[in-house]
Design a protein around this motif. Structure first.
Motif, PDB file in Angstrom:
ATOM      1  N   GLU A  28       0.859  -1.176   0.000  1.00 26.87           N
ATOM      2  CA  GLU A  28       0.000   0.000   0.000  1.00 26.87           C
ATOM      3  C   GLU A  28       0.894   1.225   0.000  1.00 26.87           C
ATOM      4  OE1 GLU A  28      -3.315   0.073  -0.038  1.00 26.87           O
ATOM      5  OE2 GLU A  28      -3.622  -2.072   0.167  1.00 26.87           O
ATOM      6  N   GLU A  48      -5.576   0.213   5.358  1.00 29.07           N
ATOM      7  CA  GLU A  48      -6.497  -0.027   6.477  1.00 29.07           C
ATOM      8  C   GLU A  48      -5.930  -1.112   7.399  1.00 29.07           C
ATOM      9  OE1 GLU A  48      -9.944   0.384   8.784  1.00 29.07           O
ATOM     10  OE2 GLU A  48      -9.379   1.569   7.041  1.00 29.07           O
ATOM     11  N   PRO A  49      -5.723  -0.807   8.689  1.00 27.31           N
ATOM     12  CA  PRO A  49      -5.210  -1.838   9.596  1.00 27.31           C
ATOM     13  C   PRO A  49      -6.285  -2.856   9.955  1.00 27.31           C
ATOM     14  CG  PRO A  49      -5.632   0.168  10.807  1.00 27.31           C
ATOM     15  CD  PRO A  49      -5.896   0.479   9.354  1.00 27.31           C
ATOM     16  N   SER A  70      -1.176  -3.084   9.778  1.00 27.46           N
ATOM     17  CA  SER A  70      -1.249  -2.897   8.333  1.00 27.46           C
ATOM     18  C   SER A  70       0.028  -3.502   7.760  1.00 27.46           C
ATOM     19  CB  SER A  70      -1.342  -1.401   7.999  1.00 27.46           C
ATOM     20  OG  SER A  70      -1.387  -1.209   6.615  1.00 27.46           O
TER      21      SER A  70
END
Length: 176
Positions: A28, A48-49, A70
């Motif tokens: 990401e 997004e964790p 993440s």
């Protein structure tokens, strides 16, 4: 007892995060600000964790360790926290934090503390540490706010792989 509790939590953290590296997810590049109401924090994560809770027993106490992680192919960044018994509010945080780095290295194959430096973070005592293991490297910051231990960390094959992401996580971290 208190230092054993901290070492147990730190060791579990290293084990969980080491397993996250080398996943099949795609890297990401966009950072997102994430807020955890239950964790009482916000921080920037690369993607997004995912939340995970690990239960453990140490020194006869049942503890729930919460992680928000993440990960990419090369590294994982995480914020973790655990709530200790109320009595930890009266304990010198430096005593509690003194066992965190050793705990992170203690139960990991080939784990070795390569850095452990006390300091302060957002007005409370903290410890910055690095751990090298056979398959992963961890850089982390731990601090105790009342009876809650927070862990900000990055795990990668080599420490430079996640330096910028770790720095951003730490710089963006806010208690709510």
């Amino acid at each position: 007892m208190r230092s054993q509790l901290v070492r147990t939590v730190a060791a579990l953290t290293m084990l969980l995060l080491a397993g996250a590296c080398g996943s099949d997810t795609k890297p990401e590049t966009e950072f997102e600000n994430f807020e955890s109401t239950g964790g009482r924090f916000s921080a920037d994560f690369p993607g997004e964790p995912k939340e995970e809770t690990q239960s453990t027993t140490a020194e006869g106490l049942n503890l729930d360790i919460h992680f928000f992680t993440s990960e990419t192919d090369d590294y994982a960044v995480s914020v973790g926290y655990v709530d200790y018994p109320e009595e930890f509010k009266t304990v010198d945080p430096k005593l509690v934090l003194s066992g965190v780095a050793a705990g992170a290295a203690g139960n990991v194959q080939g784990g070795e503390v390569t850095k452990s430096e006390p300091g302060t973070f957002q007005g409370v005592d903290s410890v910055d540490y690095e751990v090298k293991a056979d398959d992963a490297s961890l850089q982390a910051k731990a601090f105790l706010k009342e009876n809650r231990l927070y862990l900000l960390q990055a795990v990668s094959a080599e420490l430079p792989d996640a330096d910028a992401e770790y720095d951003r996580l730490v710089e963006s971290f806010r208690l709510l």
